[in-house]
Every structure is written in C-alpha cells, then in structure tokens.
Design a protein around this motif. Structure first.
Motif, PDB file in Angstrom:
ATOM      1  N   ILE A   1       0.868  -1.176   0.000  1.00 48.45           N
ATOM      2  CA  ILE A   1       0.000   0.000   0.000  1.00 48.45           C
ATOM      3  C   ILE A   1       0.905   1.225   0.000  1.00 48.45           C
ATOM      4  CG2 ILE A   1      -1.752   1.297   1.267  1.00 48.45           C
ATOM      5  CD1 ILE A   1      -2.724  -1.333   2.472  1.00 48.45           C
ATOM      6  N   HIS A   2       0.718   2.099  -0.961  1.00 44.13           N
ATOM      7  CA  HIS A   2       1.642   3.215  -1.112  1.00 44.13           C
ATOM      8  C   HIS A   2       0.907   4.469  -1.564  1.00 44.13           C
ATOM      9  CE1 HIS A   2       1.570   2.890  -5.553  1.00 44.13           C
ATOM     10  NE2 HIS A   2       1.508   1.570  -5.346  1.00 44.13           N
ATOM     11  N   SER A   3       1.555   5.584  -1.354  1.00 44.21           N
ATOM     12  CA  SER A   3       1.050   6.850  -1.868  1.00 44.21           C
ATOM     13  C   SER A   3       1.430   6.972  -3.342  1.00 44.21           C
ATOM     14  CB  SER A   3       1.635   8.009  -1.061  1.00 44.21           C
ATOM     15  OG  SER A   3       1.154   7.965   0.264  1.00 44.21           O
ATOM     16  N   PRO A   4       0.762   7.852  -4.079  1.00 49.17           N
ATOM     17  CA  PRO A   4      -0.254   8.766  -3.581  1.00 49.17           C
ATOM     18  C   PRO A   4      -1.600   8.089  -3.346  1.00 49.17           C
ATOM     19  CG  PRO A   4       0.021   9.017  -5.951  1.00 49.17           C
ATOM     20  CD  PRO A   4       1.072   8.053  -5.509  1.00 49.17           C
ATOM     21  N   TYR A   5      -2.285   8.521  -2.314  1.00 50.10           N
ATOM     22  CA  TYR A   5      -3.663   8.115  -2.047  1.00 50.10           C
ATOM     23  C   TYR A   5      -3.799   6.624  -1.731  1.00 50.10           C
ATOM     24  CZ  TYR A   5      -4.049  12.635  -4.331  1.00 50.10           C
ATOM     25  OH  TYR A   5      -3.857  13.948  -4.689  1.00 50.10           O
ATOM     26  N   TRP A   6      -2.793   6.051  -1.120  1.00 52.03           N
ATOM     27  CA  TRP A   6      -2.903   4.681  -0.593  1.00 52.03           C
ATOM     28  C   TRP A   6      -3.393   3.685  -1.660  1.00 52.03           C
ATOM     29  CZ3 TRP A   6      -4.780   9.042   1.849  1.00 52.03           C
ATOM     30  CH2 TRP A   6      -4.040   9.486   2.942  1.00 52.03           C
ATOM     31  N   GLN A   7      -2.642   3.660  -2.759  1.00 49.77           N
ATOM     32  CA  GLN A   7      -2.936   2.722  -3.836  1.00 49.77           C
ATOM     33  C   GLN A   7      -2.220   1.387  -3.588  1.00 49.77           C
ATOM     34  OE1 GLN A   7      -3.145   4.748  -7.877  1.00 49.77           O
ATOM     35  NE2 GLN A   7      -2.108   6.356  -6.727  1.00 49.77           N
ATOM     36  N   LEU A   8      -2.460   0.407  -4.464  1.00 54.80           N
ATOM     37  CA  LEU A   8      -1.904  -0.937  -4.294  1.00 54.80           C
ATOM     38  C   LEU A   8      -1.004  -1.309  -5.471  1.00 54.80           C
ATOM     39  CD1 LEU A   8      -4.649  -3.423  -2.978  1.00 54.80           C
ATOM     40  CD2 LEU A   8      -2.347  -3.133  -2.070  1.00 54.80           C
ATOM     41  N   SER A   9       0.128  -1.921  -5.139  1.00 58.93           N
ATOM     42  CA  SER A   9       0.978  -2.594  -6.119  1.00 58.93           C
ATOM     43  C   SER A   9       1.412  -3.913  -5.509  1.00 58.93           C
ATOM     44  CB  SER A   9       2.204  -1.745  -6.477  1.00 58.93           C
ATOM     45  OG  SER A   9       1.835  -0.563  -7.156  1.00 58.93           O
ATOM     46  N   PHE A  10       1.851  -4.848  -6.352  1.00 59.98           N
ATOM     47  CA  PHE A  10       2.323  -6.129  -5.827  1.00 59.98           C
ATOM     48  C   PHE A  10       3.474  -6.636  -6.679  1.00 59.98           C
ATOM     49  CE2 PHE A  10      -0.185  -7.830  -9.259  1.00 59.98           C
ATOM     50  CZ  PHE A  10       0.382  -9.072  -9.550  1.00 59.98           C
ATOM     51  N   ALA A  11       4.209  -7.574  -6.097  1.00 60.48           N
ATOM     52  CA  ALA A  11       5.299  -8.242  -6.822  1.00 60.48           C
ATOM     53  C   ALA A  11       5.454  -9.640  -6.240  1.00 60.48           C
ATOM     54  CB  ALA A  11       6.606  -7.469  -6.690  1.00 60.48           C
ATOM     55  N   ARG A  12       5.773 -10.581  -7.108  1.00 60.43           N
ATOM     56  CA  ARG A  12       6.129 -11.923  -6.637  1.00 60.43           C
ATOM     57  C   ARG A  12       7.635 -11.958  -6.407  1.00 60.43           C
ATOM     58  NH1 ARG A  12       1.850 -15.310  -7.392  1.00 60.43           N
ATOM     59  NH2 ARG A  12       0.217 -14.560  -8.823  1.00 60.43           N
ATOM     60  N   LEU A  13       8.054 -12.749  -5.421  1.00 62.00           N
ATOM     61  CA  LEU A  13       9.490 -12.886  -5.209  1.00 62.00           C
ATOM     62  C   LEU A  13      10.124 -13.434  -6.476  1.00 62.00           C
ATOM     63  CD1 LEU A  13      10.084 -14.162  -1.570  1.00 62.00           C
ATOM     64  CD2 LEU A  13       9.967 -11.837  -2.459  1.00 62.00           C
ATOM     65  N   GLY A  14      11.135 -12.740  -6.962  1.00 56.81           N
ATOM     66  CA  GLY A  14      11.766 -13.110  -8.223  1.00 56.81           C
ATOM     67  C   GLY A  14      11.404 -12.171  -9.347  1.00 56.81           C
ATOM     68  N   ASP A  15      10.312 -11.397  -9.190  1.00 52.99           N
ATOM     69  CA  ASP A  15       9.958 -10.396 -10.206  1.00 52.99           C
ATOM     70  C   ASP A  15      11.003  -9.280 -10.224  1.00 52.99           C
ATOM     71  OD1 ASP A  15       7.699 -11.805 -10.762  1.00 52.99           O
ATOM     72  OD2 ASP A  15       6.275 -10.364  -9.905  1.00 52.99           O
ATOM     73  N   ASN A  16      11.093  -8.599 -11.352  1.00 47.74           N
ATOM     74  CA  ASN A  16      12.021  -7.466 -11.443  1.00 47.74           C
ATOM     75  C   ASN A  16      11.305  -6.122 -11.436  1.00 47.74           C
ATOM     76  OD1 ASN A  16      10.879  -7.391 -13.970  1.00 47.74           O
ATOM     77  ND2 ASN A  16      12.736  -8.026 -15.059  1.00 47.74           N
ATOM     78  N   LYS A  17       9.976  -6.156 -11.231  1.00 48.07           N
ATOM     79  CA  LYS A  17       9.242  -4.893 -11.161  1.00 48.07           C
ATOM     80  C   LYS A  17       7.957  -5.077 -10.359  1.00 48.07           C
ATOM     81  CE  LYS A  17       6.590  -5.463 -15.467  1.00 48.07           C
ATOM     82  NZ  LYS A  17       5.243  -5.336 -14.853  1.00 48.07           N
ATOM     83  N   TRP A  18       7.406  -3.940  -9.942  1.00 44.54           N
ATOM     84  CA  TRP A  18       6.122  -3.925  -9.243  1.00 44.54           C
ATOM     85  C   TRP A  18       4.986  -3.798 -10.254  1.00 44.54           C
ATOM     86  CZ3 TRP A  18       5.678  -4.707  -4.058  1.00 44.54           C
ATOM     87  CH2 TRP A  18       6.840  -4.587  -3.299  1.00 44.54           C
ATOM     88  N   THR A  19       3.865  -4.435  -9.954  1.00 45.48           N
ATOM     89  CA  THR A  19       2.677  -4.347 -10.801  1.00 45.48           C
ATOM     90  C   THR A  19       1.628  -3.497 -10.086  1.00 45.48           C
ATOM     91  OG1 THR A  19       3.080  -6.531 -11.777  1.00 45.48           O
ATOM     92  CG2 THR A  19       0.840  -5.652 -11.935  1.00 45.48           C
ATOM     93  N   TRP A  20       1.215  -2.438 -10.737  1.00 47.68           N
ATOM     94  CA  TRP A  20       0.240  -1.497 -10.189  1.00 47.68           C
ATOM     95  C   TRP A  20      -1.166  -2.080 -10.327  1.00 47.68           C
ATOM     96  CZ3 TRP A  20      -1.498   3.466 -13.130  1.00 47.68           C
ATOM     97  CH2 TRP A  20      -2.186   4.339 -12.262  1.00 47.68           C
ATOM     98  N   LEU A  21      -2.038  -1.809  -9.324  1.00 44.59           N
ATOM     99  CA  LEU A  21      -3.420  -2.293  -9.347  1.00 44.59           C
ATOM    100  C   LEU A  21      -4.384  -1.109  -9.316  1.00 44.59           C
ATOM    101  CD1 LEU A  21      -3.178  -5.278  -6.803  1.00 44.59           C
ATOM    102  CD2 LEU A  21      -3.206  -5.382  -9.305  1.00 44.59           C
ATOM    103  N   PRO A  22      -4.504  -0.370 -10.437  1.00 40.54           N
ATOM    104  CA  PRO A  22      -5.442   0.746 -10.492  1.00 40.54           C
ATOM    105  C   PRO A  22      -6.860   0.210 -10.699  1.00 40.54           C
ATOM    106  CG  PRO A  22      -4.382   0.469 -12.620  1.00 40.54           C
ATOM    107  CD  PRO A  22      -3.786  -0.561 -11.711  1.00 40.54           C
ATOM    108  N   PRO A  23      -7.904   1.056 -10.567  1.00 44.04           N
ATOM    109  CA  PRO A  23      -7.841   2.500 -10.325  1.00 44.04           C
ATOM    110  C   PRO A  23      -8.150   2.880  -8.875  1.00 44.04           C
ATOM    111  CG  PRO A  23     -10.002   1.941 -11.142  1.00 44.04           C
ATOM    112  CD  PRO A  23      -9.251   0.634 -11.002  1.00 44.04           C
ATOM    113  N   HIS A  24      -8.342   1.895  -7.987  1.00 43.97           N
ATOM    114  CA  HIS A  24      -8.870   2.185  -6.657  1.00 43.97           C
ATOM    115  C   HIS A  24      -7.779   2.700  -5.719  1.00 43.97           C
ATOM    116  CE1 HIS A  24     -12.285   0.092  -8.300  1.00 43.97           C
ATOM    117  NE2 HIS A  24     -11.543  -0.983  -8.499  1.00 43.97           N
TER     118      HIS A  24
END
Length: 450
Positions: A244-267
C-alpha cells in the motif's frame, strides 16, 4: 547459525536451565498440564528445583523422540536446546532443513533501543514476558523504516528508499524490486550516470491532483511507503508482496523473483490486506472491500462490499472459521500539542463480520476465546486456547498512523491491550522498553527460509 545473531540471542546456558527446559518439553510431549507434571515428580520425591542434569551426562534419547520433543518447542527454547551439544544441534538443523519444524509461535513485539546500537533490535516475547537481543545485517535497522511484518518477515525501506525483506531470527535478507519500477517513481541520474534523485508523480489512474516533484533518495520513503505484506501463494508455490503506497494509498504487488512492481489501479484509500484462497482482499478507509485475483495473466477485480463509513483505521482479517472480519479502530490525538508532545491514543475498537451474501457488516460484541493483533503488521486473529499467554477477547495494538512511520520519532507510542469486554486499555509493559524509532511492530518469529 554462527554467521548471524541467533546464537547470541538467548544467552549462556546453565544445567538448571537445561533441567527446566527438559521438564517443559516432556510435559508438552506427554500433553500434561504443569500441575499434573509437578504432582508426578512429587510422588517420586523429586522437587523440580532440585533436579539437576550435567551437560556432559545428557540422557540419551532416540533421535526420533528428540525430534518430536524439539518440534514442540517455541523458537527461544529450540535455540537454547540446539546450543547444548553437537547431537542436539544436529537435530535442530535436521528439523529446519527438512521443513519439519512447524510449531506455531507466539507473536513478539519487534523494537529497537537507541542505547543498544544502530544494528541491534529486540523481540519482546508475549509468552515469556521478556526481551531477546538480536544483531541484524546491514544496513543498520535504525536507519530503516519498518513498513510491514508478515509470517516472520519484516519489510523495510532503507536510506535509498529501496525495500528489503528481513527475517530477524535467521538474518536472511531479500531485496525487493527497485522502487523505480513503481508506477509513480522514475529515476534521475547525474552527469556521471549515478542515481541521485527520484521523480515522484502523485497521480491515480483517474486524476492528477498535485504537481510532480523531485525528491532525495532517502526522502522518497516519506512520501511513498505506507504498509507492506508478505503472503504465501499456494497455487503458485511462491510468495507475493503487496504494498500500500502513496499517492492516495494505492496498491501494487510483486512476486518474489519479479524485477518490477505491478500497479493495481484505479482504486485507492486502502488500509489493510489479506490473502485468502488465491485472492488478495483489501479494505479501504471507507470500509469497501475489493478482491484481486492475481493468478491469471490479467488481474481481475471484484467489489465484495460497497459502503461508506469512516473511522481512524480499518483492518481486515480471516477468522479461524473462515469468515472475513473488519476491525474499526478509533483514535484521538492531542491536536493542540505540537511535537514532541503530540500523541495519538486508541479510544475504541469495534469488530464486524463481513456477510458477503447480504453485502453488509454484522456487529460482533465479543471475540470469545480469540485475540487480535493490530498495527503495521499483517492483522492476526489467534486462539487464546492455543496461545495461553494471550488474553482472550482482547486486541493487542501498536502504532500504525503514518505520522509515526515518517516522523514524531521522540513521541510516546500508542501501544497496549484493548479489552473488548469493558472497552478499556492497559499498557503492554510499564515502563515502556522500546525506542520510538523505527515504529515497534508485531512479528511472529519464524525459521522459514524463502
């Protein structure tokens, strides 16, 4: 274990302590309550205080029996036992390497002390009502922000705002995908090609509210990081980190081994998460619950509960029966008292069952024999019958207001036990043991390696 702090956590051993340990594990193995074990010894005219075992004359028990005994120990006792002799250390090693050690652990409070050093932390055991000292790997723990705790792992943000998983028991540390792979962050390099700043864009999928800004490497974590979780995904056989991160307490996730974060818009406005049956459930400040299915090539989202009701903090947890629960925590601050005297205190906690069919919340007056642990950790619901040292129908809480994550380093912390029966709070320990920075957090010790 010699390469990290574990062997030094539990101190030196004495024959009397060994005797106490053996009596304790024998009682667990036989399933005897303490009173019955004491009576059994007294019938044989043996007083526990007078029973002494020499380390050089340990009872020789079959290895499978010792394995069964060791598997019943909590981690402090297991580490003590493994330090007695080479054969017992070998059994400890076998338990851990074969994945046979699965004993549920009583949660501890992870904290630091300014006088102990930059790389030293402590675990306050709720089971033993005492603290254990740990020396942790670089970078120093007191230079990091602790932004989450799940399944024995801390999630930290260092002075470059990069995130790591850290197991404070095994000292294993894993770097997470770089912060520059988060949707709202891009790197700024100097003329020599070295990373010198971050470009932070405070937008959502639907609107831009503020102007982008350039931030120093250590400053980004004041703006970006809110709360992180580590979940095991049985379907994929790996771990997922939700942020959970700013701005506005949005969500991203990553699996161990991934090389980037995946954003979960629009909420946005997310407060807490759990992972259940292959779905990531997230609750918002308004009480809405979304379910994200992360298993396919495309993430799908479903609104599980639609509502608008505000309170200071909301949490989501799965009860042992499988039901989803929402926890509402109300806090009041000393608005007219500036730092360092500014304090926030928990004044009320309410519990609701999520009725997914009727799409509504149902109030719960009592947890019966269950216990909640709230804070900057993954929210926990435990049985007081299984964890006898915890108080039933109570909520153990720590600070997780963002003002304590980023600042107010010298201010009093809102840490205690809320009794749901009479809506009263009590101190966890008095006087408080911990420094206020980084924010103390609940952790369930684990020897699991990722």
């Amino acid at each position: 274990m010699e390469t990290c702090s574990v062997a030094r956590i539990f101190g030196l051993w004495h024959p009397w302590n060994l005797c106490s340990l053996l009596l304790r594990v024998l009682r667990k193995l036989l399933g005897l309550p303490p009173s019955l074990m004491k009576k059994s010894l007294e019938r044989k005219h043996i007083h526990p205080a007078h029973l002494e075992i020499e380390v050089g004359k340990l009872p020789e028990l079959p290895q499978d029996v010792l394995m069964d005994i060791f598997a019943l120990l909590e981690i402090p006792d297991l580490m003590r036992a493994s330090s007695i002799c080479s054969s017992w250390r070998s059994i400890h090693t076998s338990l851990c390497s074969l994945g046979l050690y699965k004993r549920p652990q009583t949660p501890c409070l992870f904290y630091t002390s300014k006088s102990a050093g930059e790389s030293v932390a402590f675990l306050y055991s709720l089971a033993e009502k005492r603290s254990y000292k740990l020396t942790l790997p670089e970078p120093p723990i007191r230079t990091r922000y602790v932004i989450g705790s799940s399944n024995g792992w801390l999630v930290t943000a260092d002075e470059r705002s990069e995130m790591h998983l850290l197991n404070p028991i095994t000292c294993e540390q894993i770097a997470l995908p770089s912060v520059i792979t988060i949707e709202h962050v891009t790197p700024i390099f100097n003329e020599a090609g070295a990373l010198c700043m971050y470009h932070y864009s405070p937008h959502t999928a639907e609107y831009f509210n503020d102007e982008p800004r350039s931030l120093a490497l250590a400053t980004l974590r004041n703006y970006l990081h809110n709360k992180a979780f580590v979940f095991y995904d049985a379907s994929a056989g790996g771990h997922i980190v939700a942020l959970i991160h700013s701005p506005y307490w949005q969500l991203s996730f990553a699996r161990l081994g991934d090389n980037k974060w995946t954003w979960l818009p629009p909420h946005s406005d997310f407060q807490d998460c759990i992972y259940k049956d292959g779905l990531l459930y997230a609750v918002t400040l308004k009480g809405k619950i979304y379910a994200f299915d992360l298993r396919g090539p495309m993430v799908t989202t479903e609104l599980i509960l639609d509502m608008v009701e505000y309170c200071s903090n909301k949490y989501i947890v799965q009860a042992p029966c499988g039901d989803l629960l929402q926890i509402w925590r109300t806090r009041e601050g000393s608005e007219d008292a500036g730092p360092p005297s500014y304090v926030i205190n928990t004044t009320n906690i309410k519990i609701y069952k999520v009725d997914t069919r009727a799409k509504k919340l149902v109030g719960i007056n009592s947890l019966d024999d269950h216990v909640f642990l709230l804070g900057h950790n993954q929210t926990l619901c435990l049985s007081a019958q299984e964890y006898l040292q915890l108080k039933a129908n109570c909520v153990y809480f720590t600070d997780d207001d963002e003002i304590y994550l980023y600042g107010c380093k010298d201010n009093h912390r809102d840490i205690g036990i809320f009794d749901l029966a009479n809506s009263t709070c009590e101190e966890l320990v008095s006087p408080q043991l911990w420094s206020n920075w980084p924010t103390p957090v609940w952790i369930t010790p684990s020897l699991t390696r990722l």
